[in-house]
Enzyme design. Structure first.
Site: not given
Ligand SMILES: *Cc1c(COP(=O)(O)O)cnc(C)c1O
Length: 494
Positions: A111-112
């Protein structure tokens, strides 16, 4: 309305969004917070018709008020393009009654990427707006996923270089290989003998050193941060919670104004803080479930009001959540302390000096929309196995921690619940296959397991994994946690 940013630790001068992005951390060691959380200015029932990029613009324009429309739209266009393997950017997938918001369709399959795809654009635009001549050195501590996402985002971006510190024995084999094979003349990766908290503390110390900043400036460098302490990461993360609300409407699951819940697998408290901001902007989120692994310092905090990091640091199968000092919690503390910087500083100093602090009962009352939960290693593995067997859905270990908390605490509310799915199972292949059948998979090599996971899930192997199968290792620097600054000085030739 123009939004300015102030520090959580003193009433020093306010800065613009672009200045806050460039600085990363305030000079007094505090975190930048907006002086007001803006309300969404489009009606909720318009959300289902917006693309991800349009949603991003509607949210980010409210926070980054010193960016022009053209600047911001160019950043969004550059970030959310075919680097993502789906046009939706963040698909919302229904499984067994819950909604998994898949945040792992970007270049490094965690998700970064949602924020780090856009941060380099925000950073270079900010540098231009503020007439910065120095090269910006991105200094980052990673528990595994930020490092690769930041490296991929900043590789060969003119006017920048990047140095990533990660705990040598604290990341998954795939995570490590992803970082060590990173190309780009301006990229540096350093393993430290220490854990993530050591890496984060070391990085914060360098940010706080006026003496180092001066020597850097002489050589034409200045630091900024790609960690979730940078508001340039936080703001793009708010977008997908607003987006998920629109998607639930589009899928006919809710009407505008209906309540939803979110469950977020949490480490540094950045992702769930973005959900809290979305709530404060007017997205009808009822409860925010903060899901921890066995490093359950946040669970204990939400139960008791006492934050106590004095405990054993446990290496788990969800390493990106192996954190005892959740940096972004400071922004929540500031808010529940009535935006009182002195009070916040006192608590943060106590955390640094005594390893603990306790909030007042009035502050605790302000936390009523948060519920903590956690999953043990066994429960995490059990969750992966159960969802594979019953719903034919294979999730990663971090998502499984959140799913466990969903079944334990959120499901009974009957409120539609969004579970933040933070990584592709391919990023944590061994832990995932071990959860399904340890005896069978234990002896296989990492990439054999990738093929096995492909067979089990039917999900195409992501390009991020195919790339590293044969890629050469390009970085091999290792240092002790006490030598981080020396290593930076050597890299920069100070
Ligand atoms: C970083 C990360 C988390 C934790 O997110 P925070 O914003 O640090 O709370 C959870 N899962 C994965 C896969 C991550 O990479």
């Amino acid at each position: 309305m123009s939004i300015m940013y102030k520090s959580t630790r003193s009433n020093s001068d306010k800065v613009t969004a672009s200045q806050a992005i460039l600085k990363g951390l305030a000079e007094d060691g505090g975190l930048f917070v907006p002086d007001a959380v803006p309300m969404l200015d489009i009606p909720l029932d318009r959300l289902p018709s917006l693309t991800y990029q349009e949603t991003a613009y509607e949210v980010m324009k409210l926070f980054l008020t010193d960016f022009t429309e053209e600047e911001l739209k160019a950043c969004i266009r550059g970030a959310y393009d075919d680097k993502f393997d789906t046009e939706e950017i963040a698909p919302l997938v229904k499984k067994d009654g819950a909604f998994y918001l898949e945040l792992f369709h970007g270049r490094t399959i965690a998700f970064k990427d949602m924020a780090l795809s856009i941060l380099p654009y925000l950073m270079t635009t900010s540098a231009k707006k503020n007439g910065v001549k120095n090269e910006i050195v991105i200094l980052t501590a990673t528990s595994g996923d930020t490092g690769k996402a930041a490296l991929a985002g900043f590789a060969d971006v003119p006017g920048t270089s990047i140095i990533v510190f990660y705990p040598k024995d604290g990341v998954s084999p795939i995570q490590e290989k992803q970082m060590l094979t990173q190309k780009g003349d301006n990229t540096n990766v350093v393993g430290i003998i220490g854990n993530f908290d050591d890496a984060q503390t070391g990085v914060k110390k360098m940010f706080g050193s006026a003496e180092l900043a001066e020597r850097m400036d002489e050589k034409g460098y200045q630091f900024s941060s790609a960690n979730s302490i940078n508001i340039g990461r936080l703001v793009p993360q708010i977008v997908y919670y607003v987006w998920s609300y629109g998607q639930l409407m589009k899928q006919g699951e809710i009407k505008a104004g209906d309540k939803i819940n979110v469950v977020v697998p949490t480490g540094n408290f950045g992702n769930i803080l973005a959900a809290y901001y979305a709530r404060n902007m007017g997205v009808p989120i009822e409860t925010l479930y903060c899901a921890s692994n066995e490093n359950k310092v946040l669970f204990d905090f939400f139960e008791t009001g006492k934050y106590d990091r004095k405990r054993e640091f446990i290496l788990t199968s969800s390493p990106s959540m192996d954190i005892l000092i959740s940096s972004n919690l400071e922004r929540l503390i500031y808010r529940i302390a009535g935006e009182d910087a002195d009070k916040t500083k006192t608590l943060m100093d106590a955390l640094a000096d005594q390893g603990e602090y306790e909030i007042t009962s009035e502050m605790k009352e302000e936390l009523s929309c948060f519920v903590g939960g956690y999953a043990t290693e066994e429960q995490t593995a059990g969750m992966i196995r159960k969802m594979y067997q019953t719903a034919d859905y294979i999730m990663d270990t971090h998502t499984a921690v959140a799913a466990h908390v969903y079944y334990e605490k959120a499901r009974e509310s009957g409120v539609p619940t969004v579970i933040a799915s933070t990584a592709s199972p391919y990023k944590f292949t061994r832990s995932v296959t071990d959860s399904i059948d340890k005896e069978k998979y234990d002896k296989m090599g990492d990439f054999e397991l990738v093929d096995e996971l492909n067979r089990l899930s039917g999900v195409k192997i992501p390009a991020a994994i195919e790339e590293i199968r044969t890629a050469p290792v390009l970085h091999d620097t290792v240092c002790d946690k006490s030598e981080m600054q020396k290593t930076v000085e050597k890299i920069l030739g100070l």
